[in-house]
Design an enzyme around this catalytic site. Structure first.
Site, short mmCIF file in Angstrom:
data_model
loop_
_atom_site.label_atom_id
_atom_site.label_comp_id
_atom_site.label_asym_id
_atom_site.label_seq_id
_atom_site.Cartn_x
_atom_site.Cartn_y
_atom_site.Cartn_z
N SER A 117 1.05 -1.07 0.01
CA SER A 117 0.24 0.11 -0.18
C SER A 117 1.10 1.62 -0.30
CB SER A 117 -0.83 -0.53 1.12
OG SER A 117 -0.77 -0.36 2.57
N HIS A 126 -4.94 -3.07 -3.01
CA HIS A 126 -4.63 -2.45 -4.35
C HIS A 126 -4.49 -2.84 -5.34
CE1 HIS A 126 -4.42 1.04 -0.68
NE2 HIS A 126 -3.60 -0.27 -0.77
N LYS A 167 -11.13 0.97 -2.42
CA LYS A 167 -10.89 1.87 -3.17
C LYS A 167 -11.31 1.86 -4.46
CE LYS A 167 -7.52 -0.07 0.44
NZ LYS A 167 -7.80 0.77 1.40
N1 PMP Z 1 -5.19 -3.09 3.09
C1 PMP Z 1 -4.98 -2.80 3.25
C2 PMP Z 1 -3.29 -2.82 2.36
C3 PMP Z 1 -4.77 -1.76 3.54
O1 PMP Z 1 -3.87 -0.63 1.83
C4 PMP Z 1 -5.40 -0.71 3.86
C5 PMP Z 1 -6.77 0.51 3.66
N2 PMP Z 1 -6.04 0.94 3.75
C6 PMP Z 1 -7.02 -2.31 4.25
C7 PMP Z 1 -6.20 -3.38 4.30
C8 PMP Z 1 -8.03 -1.93 4.91
O2 PMP Z 1 -9.21 -1.50 4.29
P1 PMP Z 1 -10.65 -0.72 4.15
O3 PMP Z 1 -9.73 0.91 4.41
O4 PMP Z 1 -11.67 -1.29 3.73
O5 PMP Z 1 -10.51 -1.23 5.68
#
Ligand code: PMP
Length: 386
Positions: free
Chosen positions: A175, A203, A235
Site C-alpha cells: 500500500s 490495491h 478503493k
Molecule cells: N489492506 C490494505 C493493504 C489496505 O491498504 C487497507 C486500507 N488502507 C486495508 C486493508 C483496509 O481496508 P478498509 O479501508 O476497507 O478498511
C-alpha cells in the site's frame, strides 16, 4: 494518569502529528479541502468510481427498495439477497468458488487471520504488510514471524525451520510502496511447506489483470495456488466494504469463526447493490484501466526526469521518496500552496527515515491534470532533498 498532552506535543515536534482536512462535495480529483479548491493525487479511488453516475444512481435506486440500515448481523437476520448477489459477482470477478462480504478491509483482515490461525500455529508476515494484517496476526495469538520485505529466501528458511500449522500472509500490492509481492514463488513455497497462503489485494482488485480481477488475475494464480484472497471495495471499486474469496469450505469456516463477520451489523444492502453496479462498470469500461496505466507510465518518466526518486512500482501507487519527516511535510505543503494535494506519509505508517509523498492516480485524472502535477513538481524541485 498518562500525560496525553505531552505525547501530542512530542509528536508535533517530531513532525509526526497527523491532521485531517475537511472535504466537501464528492470524492473526485478536483476536491474542496478546508474550503480550498485542490487537485488531489492521494485518493485510493483508482478507477474514479466513487462518484460515477451509474454507481451513485444504483445507490439512489436501491434505497426505496431496501431502505438504509443493515438491521442486524448476517447470522441473525441481516444477510440480504443483495449481499448474496454481490458475493456471487465478487467470486466471478476473482474467479474463485465463493466469496464472503465483510464490512471493511480492516475487519476482513482481522477476522480472516484470527479465524485461520490460532495459539500454537505460526504466521509468516511481510515486514511491510498493512496495519490491519499486523493487528489480525496479534489478535490470532499465533506465533508471528516477520520476514524482510519480499525476501523469499528468508521466508523459505523460516518455513523450513518451523513445524505445526503455518499461514503466510502478504499484501498483493504494497500500500505504501506500490510494488507487488512475488506471489508465484510464494505459492510454490507454501505448497512445498504445506502452508496456507492469504493475499490481501486491497490495491490490486479492479486495477490489475485484464478484467480487473487483481494481482492474482495478472499473475494467473488459481484458487489452488492462493486459497485465500482478500479484497476491499472502498478503493478501486469506489464504494465500501471488503471480501474474502476462495473455496466454499474455507468461506463456510469463516462464517462460523470470523468474529468481525459474526459480531457486526451487516453493511446496508443498498451499498451492496451500488457495489454490484460498480463491478459492471469495471467489466464494461476496460479503458479506465488502460488510461490509468498510461498516466502512471507518463508520471514515472516525467517525475524521474525532474530528479525525483520513485519506487519500482507500475501500479497507481507512485511514492516520491523523501526520507526526513519535515522535508516530506514541506514538499507536501509547497505543492498544496500550488493547489495540489499529495499527502506526506510518515512513520509509523512507513519505516523510520522513509517519509514520502504517496502520489496516487485515478482513471478520473486527465492528461491536463498530470501536466499540472508535473509543473508543480518542477516548481517545487528546490524543496526536494538530494
Ligand atoms: N489492506 C490494505 C493493504 C489496505 O491498504 C487497507 C486500507 N488502507 C486495508 C486493508 C483496509 O481496508 P478498509 O479501508 O476497507 O478498511
Amino acid at each position: 494518569m498518562r500525560d496525553f498532552a505531552a505525547e501530542l506535543d512530542a509528536r508535533k515536534s517530531a513532525g509526526l502529528y497527523r491532521s485531517r482536512r475537511l472535504i466537501s462535495g464528492p470524492q473526485q480529483p478536483a476536491l474542496t479541502a478546508d474550503d480550498q479548491s485542490v487537485l488531489a493525487f492521494c485518493s485510493n479511488d483508482y478507477l474514479g468510481l466513487a462518484s460515477h453516475p451509474s454507481v451513485s444512481g444504483a445507490l439512489l435506486a436501491a434505497v426505496p427498495e431496501v431502505g438504509v440500515g443493515g438491521g442486524s448481523s448476517h447470522l441473525i437476520c441481516g444477510h440480504h439477497d443483495a449481499h448474496h448477489r454481490l458475493e456471487l459477482a465478487l467470486a466471478g470477478l476473482t474467479r474463485r468458488s465463493s466469496a464472503l462480504f465483510f464490512s471493511t478491509g480492516y475487519m476482513a483482515n482481522l477476522g480472516v487471520i484470527s479465524a485461520l490461525a490460532g495459539r500454537g500455529d505460526t504466521i509468516f508476515s511481510d515486514r511491510l504488510n498493512h496495519a490491519s494484517i499486523i493487528d489480525g496476526c496479534l489478535l490470532s495469538r499465533a506465533r508471528v514471524r516477520r520476514y524482510p520485505h519480499n525476501d523469499m529466501s528468508a521466508l523459505a528458511d523460516m518455513l523450513a525451520g518451523t513445524s505445526g500449522h503455518k499461514l503466510v500472509v502478504t499484501d498483493g500490492v504494497f500500500s505504501m510502496d506500490g510494488d507487488l509481492a512475488p506471489l508465484r514463488e510464494m505459492a510454490r513455497l507454501c505448497r512445498e511447506h504445506d502452508a496456507l497462503l492469504v493475499v490481501d489485494d486491497a490495491h490490486g482488485i479492479g486495477v490489475l489483470g485484464e478484467h480487473g480481477g487483481g494481482t492474482l488475475e495478472q499473475l494467473g494464480l488459481s484458487e489452488q495456488e492462493v486459497p485465500v484472497l482478500i479484497g476491499t471495495l472502498g478503493k478501486a471499486i469506489g464504494t465500501s466494504g471488503a471480501f474474502a474469496a476462495g473455496p466454499a469450505l474455507l468461506m463456510d469456516y469463516l462464517v462460523q469463526k470470523a468474529r468481525t463477520y459474526i459480531y457486526t451489523t451487516a453493511m446496508p444492502p443498498a451499498v451492496a447493490m451500488a457495489t454490484c453496479a460498480a463491478l459492471e462498470v469495471i467489466r464494461d469500461e476496460p479503458e479506465r484501466r488502460n488510461h490509468l496505466r498510461h498516466l502512471v507510465e507518463r508520471f514515472r518518466t516525467e517525475a524521474s526526469a525532474l530528479g525525483y526518486r520513485l519506487m519500482p512500482s507500475h501500479t497507481p501507487i507512485q511514492p516520491i521518496m523523501v526520507g526526513d519527516n519535515w522535508a516530506a511535510l514541506t514538499l507536501s505543503r509547497e505543492l498544496e500552496a500550488r493547489g495540489l494535494l499529495v499527502t506526506a506519509i510518515r512513520p509509523p505508517t512507513v519505516p523510520e527515515g522513509e517519509a514520502r509523498l504517496r502520489v496516487t492516480f485515478s482513471a478520473a485524472h486527465t492528461d491536463a491534470d498530470l501536466d499540472r502535477l508535473i509543473a508543480g513538481l518542477a516548481d517545487c524541485r528546490c524543496h526536494y532533498p538530494g
